[in-house]
Design a protein around this motif. Structure first.
Motif, PDB file in Angstrom:
ATOM      1  N   SER A  36     -72.584 100.324   2.552  1.00  0.00           N
ATOM      2  CA  SER A  36     -72.301 100.051   1.282  1.00  0.00           C
ATOM      3  C   SER A  36     -72.865 101.068   0.421  1.00  0.00           C
ATOM      4  CB  SER A  36     -72.771  98.522   0.955  1.00  0.00           C
ATOM      5  OG  SER A  36     -72.511  98.544  -0.491  1.00  0.00           O
ATOM      6  N   ASP A  75     -60.346  94.503   5.259  1.00  0.00           N
ATOM      7  CA  ASP A  75     -60.373  94.913   3.924  1.00  0.00           C
ATOM      8  C   ASP A  75     -59.328  96.190   3.759  1.00  0.00           C
ATOM      9  OD1 ASP A  75     -61.777  92.796   2.628  1.00  0.00           O
ATOM     10  OD2 ASP A  75     -63.434  94.210   2.371  1.00  0.00           O
ATOM     11  N   CYS A 112     -57.484  96.600   0.234  1.00  0.00           N
ATOM     12  CA  CYS A 112     -58.529  96.482  -0.826  1.00  0.00           C
ATOM     13  C   CYS A 112     -59.736  97.174  -0.818  1.00  0.00           C
ATOM     14  CB  CYS A 112     -58.581  95.275  -1.306  1.00  0.00           C
ATOM     15  SG  CYS A 112     -59.359  93.931  -0.014  1.00  0.00           S
ATOM     16  N   ALA A 113     -59.951  98.227   0.353  1.00  0.00           N
ATOM     17  CA  ALA A 113     -61.208  98.969   0.394  1.00  0.00           C
ATOM     18  C   ALA A 113     -61.081 100.295   0.058  1.00  0.00           C
ATOM     19  CB  ALA A 113     -61.237  98.878   2.026  1.00  0.00           C
ATOM     20  N   ASN A 141     -58.134 105.545   4.899  1.00  0.00           N
ATOM     21  CA  ASN A 141     -58.555 104.486   5.483  1.00  0.00           C
ATOM     22  C   ASN A 141     -57.409 104.375   6.699  1.00  0.00           C
ATOM     23  OD1 ASN A 141     -59.924 104.258   3.293  1.00  0.00           O
ATOM     24  ND2 ASN A 141     -59.194 102.240   2.441  1.00  0.00           N
ATOM     25  N   GLN A 162     -56.949 105.417  -0.445  1.00  0.00           N
ATOM     26  CA  GLN A 162     -56.705 104.718   0.801  1.00  0.00           C
ATOM     27  C   GLN A 162     -55.990 105.041   2.008  1.00  0.00           C
ATOM     28  OE1 GLN A 162     -56.618 100.332   0.418  1.00  0.00           O
ATOM     29  NE2 GLN A 162     -56.592 100.402  -2.061  1.00  0.00           N
ATOM     30  N   ARG A 192     -66.261  93.503  10.044  1.00  0.00           N
ATOM     31  CA  ARG A 192     -66.604  93.507   8.697  1.00  0.00           C
ATOM     32  C   ARG A 192     -65.707  94.438   7.860  1.00  0.00           C
ATOM     33  NH1 ARG A 192     -72.365  95.644   6.602  1.00  0.00           N
ATOM     34  NH2 ARG A 192     -71.836  95.720   4.518  1.00  0.00           N
ATOM     35  N   TYR A 193     -65.116  95.438   8.550  1.00  0.00           N
ATOM     36  CA  TYR A 193     -64.555  96.673   7.606  1.00  0.00           C
ATOM     37  C   TYR A 193     -63.044  96.660   7.618  1.00  0.00           C
ATOM     38  CZ  TYR A 193     -69.126  98.538   7.130  1.00  0.00           C
ATOM     39  OH  TYR A 193     -70.717  98.624   6.846  1.00  0.00           O
ATOM     40  N   LEU A 232     -55.309  99.784  -5.568  1.00  0.00           N
ATOM     41  CA  LEU A 232     -55.985  98.524  -4.919  1.00  0.00           C
ATOM     42  C   LEU A 232     -54.553  97.512  -5.273  1.00  0.00           C
ATOM     43  CD1 LEU A 232     -59.582  98.529  -6.880  1.00  0.00           C
ATOM     44  CD2 LEU A 232     -58.860  98.607  -4.372  1.00  0.00           C
ATOM     45  N   ALA A 246     -55.910  94.820   4.342  1.00  0.00           N
ATOM     46  CA  ALA A 246     -55.429  94.162   3.087  1.00  0.00           C
ATOM     47  C   ALA A 246     -55.084  95.259   1.842  1.00  0.00           C
ATOM     48  CB  ALA A 246     -56.500  93.166   2.661  1.00  0.00           C
ATOM     49  N   ALA A 285     -52.140  96.614  -1.755  1.00  0.00           N
ATOM     50  CA  ALA A 285     -52.104  95.065  -1.406  1.00  0.00           C
ATOM     51  C   ALA A 285     -50.598  94.760  -1.477  1.00  0.00           C
ATOM     52  CB  ALA A 285     -52.763  94.294  -2.584  1.00  0.00           C
ATOM     53  N   ASP A 301     -66.267 101.678  -2.226  1.00  0.00           N
ATOM     54  CA  ASP A 301     -67.233 100.507  -1.932  1.00  0.00           C
ATOM     55  C   ASP A 301     -68.181 100.761  -0.760  1.00  0.00           C
ATOM     56  OD1 ASP A 301     -65.509  98.531  -3.568  1.00  0.00           O
ATOM     57  OD2 ASP A 301     -63.962  98.836  -2.006  1.00  0.00           O
TER      58      ASP A 301
END
Lengths: 303, 380
Positions: B192, B119, B124-125, B96, B93, B115-116, B46, B122, B50, B170
């Protein structure tokens, strides 16, 4: 990074394909353990494709592609030394070119048809033209024609040193990698065709998962050997050692599976399988074999 | 045919290497020993991702309008190589940036992207993929988790298993069936993990504690807007999403790094003088480089816009072989290093090597694809 063939390479390889297609007749198994396709060898020489590696527009990678394509056929010709070593390390040497590593009294493939021999040793590299009386026949066990030198010391004494022996060594390793990956690919294609047609238990052999997975594993090893050789073409001696070692290391498992799946047909000299597998079996030990190349690679990578 | 990196590629790799040298903390070895799927590394990701995002290195291959640099396919793989060689500090990540984000960007609605995606870009997902089930492992098309229409939403019932990262995730990229059989009727839902009715149970495992989970869905109600793409038409999206996964993890880079660390130990204790040790080290290195060159072959095809083919499967076989060659080298010559955990990345490498031929499509599945789609052997 661009791993596709250039237009020049593609054009040259289509020339190679045309030569191979025209010469396909004389490859039929003749019941002999070793063989040499003299007409095809001469046609390849006359076309100039064996000289491509010496031209900047092509380079050694093109030589590797030519060697791999020619070695996929069951025809035994002297292509690896001529397409990879000779153009860059000893361009004045006539061909076919036999490569004799280490003890000069050893039997050596291609000596019966060679017009020159390249001596490779820890001390360096040199080449010597040959006359027909310079060699003594031996029984060809490994699909290649083989002979010994009648007077090896005399040949060594009149040999011309290669200007860059390190280059000759690197290209010799590359030639082993290219030739081995090519003959394994040719053998695989032959066996894939066989198991696709041959029916046992009411269905093609190639539908059995036991065969599918092992042939797929062979295909993976051969593809890796092919691309390691291509990457090594413009690379370092360590990359050439890696490519040679990997290809030679693959021979044991691949040659075993190819014979298993060809069954008794592959035991006969009426089928050409031995033209691939028995070349590969001799190539396993060339220039010291995989164990030596891996050791040398490790020593250079982690001095 | 050219194996040379461009100056741009070299500069990009140097940028990534410099970032890692600068941003990996002094205790990274202690974190990395738990492995990429661990709780420790997931939490670490996380903060790390970032920073990657701030440096423009989290999704450099994405379009500029979505937070990327519009970088090349090759830059994407250079990033993956260097991250994996370092022990994958991006933790979960990596999914992602490799396929979850790109799949949402390509097939998602504007609302889903809004929405997705922010994050993800960034850093942080945390996502998990709800794919495998007790009765649907290699045979993913046999999945049974149901999504029943209920007014303006769906009710999910079923279970997933061997799910990485689920404990801290998440969101879930979930496959469930609304109708049909096999490849027909499968849907993707983005939901979620805090939705009522979801229960996560960790499964102790050989690949590191905290990595694998069971996930149970009991009357989980989600809105219809959670569906990604068309109802029942998800199989082609899954194929798109996972095409990258076949070669998306540069395992050979970690294998080569772990091998180099082992050699340093063997040199220090005098074992390196043994011909057999050097032979086996060279053999393992060749296996890593064989995998690398085959991956490059696939990346090159992708960079030239060619469609995915069975060479991805062939390459996966070589990547798993490299993992095993290095793992077996460790077992043969350095078993003590497992006892005191004294060689950086050795333990996480070994744990992931066990899974290398299983995760993201078992080696035997890949061999079957190579046999029929690459060698053109007859199908049974």
């Amino acid at each position: 990074m661009l791993l596709d063939q250039t237009e020049d390479q593609a054009a040259l390889l289509s020339t190679v394909s045309a030569i191979l297609a025209r010469a396909s007749g004389p490859w039929a198994p003749d019941g002999e353990r070793s063989s040499f396709a003299a007409e095809l060898d001469a046609a390849l020489e006359a076309s100039g494709v064996l000289d491509a590696a010496g031209f900047d527009a092509f380079g050694p990678a093109t030589g590797v592609l030519v060697v791999q394509d020619v070695c996929r056929t069951p025809a035994v010709v002297e292509v690896a030394a001529s397409a990879l070593i000779r153009p860059l390390a000893c361009p004045d040497a006539p061909r076919p070119l036999a490569v004799l590593h280490g003890d000069a009294t050893r039997a050596c493939r291609f000596l019966p048809v060679a017009r020159a021999v390249l001596f490779l040793s820890e001390a360096g590299a040199s080449w010597c033209p040959l006359e027909p009386g310079d060699v003594i026949p031996v029984e060809g066990y490994f699909a290649y024609p083989a002979c010994r030198l009648r007077a090896p010391q005399a040949c060594l004494a009149r040999a011309t040193p290669c200007a860059d022996p390190a280059l000759a060594w690197r290209l010799a390793l590359l030639a082993v990698a290219a030739e081995t990956s090519g003959v394994l690919q040719g053998g695989l294609e032959s066996v894939v065709a066989h198991v696709s047609d041959r029916r046992q238990f009411g269905r093609p052999l190639g539908t059995f998962q036991a065969l599918q997975h092992r042939l797929a594993a062979c295909s993976t090893k051969i593809a890796a050997a092919r691309w390691l050789a291509l990457k090594a073409a413009a690379g370092t001696v360590s990359e050439a050692r890696m490519a040679a070692g990997y290809a030679q290391d693959a021979v044991e498992a691949v040659a075993y599976d190819l014979h298993q799946f060809m069954g008794a047909m592959g035991l006969t000299l009426e089928h050409p399988l031995h033209r691939w597998t028995y070349r590969a079996k001799l190539l396993r030990s060339d220039l010291g074999g995989a164990a030596r190349h891996y050791r040398d690679l490790a020593a250079a990578e982690w001095p | 045919m050219n194996f040379e990196w461009t100056e741009r590629d070299k500069a990009f790799r140097a940028e990534v290497v410099d970032f890692l040298a600068r941003e990996l903390p002094p205790d990274w070895a202690a974190i990395a020993r738990h492995g990429p799927g661990s709780k420790e590394q997931t939490e670490f990701s996380l903060g790390f991702c970032a920073k990657l995002a701030a440096a423009g290195l989290l999704v450099p291959h994405w379009p500029q309008e979505h937070g990327g640099r519009g970088g090349s396919v090759w830059e994407h793989f250079i990033l993956g190589e260097e991250m994996w060689a370092a022990g994958e500090p991006r933790g979960p990540q990596y999914m992602n940036v490799n396929w979850i984000g790109p799949t949402i960007l390509r097939f998602g609605t504007p609302e889903q992207r809004e929405r997705y995606v922010p994050d993800i870009t960034a850093g942080c997902a945390i996502w998990c993929q709800g794919f495998s089930e007790p009765s649907a492992g290699s045979d993913l098309a046999s999945l049974r988790t149901r999504a029943e229409r209920d007014g303006d939403g769906f009710i999910i019932n079923g279970s997933k298993v061997w799910t990485s990262y689920a404990g801290l995730a998440d969101h879930c990229f979930l496959l469930a069936r609304t109708s049909g059989q096999r490849k027909d009727g499968i849907c993707i839902f983005l939901l979620s993990m805090a939705t009522p009715g979801i229960t996560v149970r960790p499964i102790p495992s050989l690949v590191g504690n905290g990595d694998l989970h069971e996930v149970f869905f009991q009357d989980v109600r989600i809105p219809a807007s959670a569906m990604l793409g068309e109802e029942g038409k998800a199989w082609s999206l899954i194929t798109y999403a996972l095409a990258n996964e076949r070669v998306g993890i540069a395992r050979y880079a970690l294998s080569a790094r772990a091998l180099a660390a082992m050699v340093e130990r063997l040199k220090a204790d005098g074992s390196w003088r043994d011909d057999i040790v050097r032979h086996r080290a060279g053999q393992a290195l060749a296996a890593c480089e064989a995998a690398r060159v085959l991956v490059y072959r696939v990346v090159d095809q992708r960079a030239r816009g060619l469609p995915p083919n069975a060479e991805s499967s062939l390459t996966r076989v070589a990547v798993a072989a490299a993992d095993h060659a290095v793992a077996n080298f460790a077992l043969d010559f350095l078993p003590d290093a497992f006892a005191d955990d004294s060689i950086h990345l050795l333990k996480p490498h070994h744990e992931r090597a066990i899974a290398a031929g299983i995760a993201s499509g078992a080696t035997e599945i890949q061999l079957g694809i190579v046999a029929t789609d690459h060698l053109d052997l007859p199908r049974s």
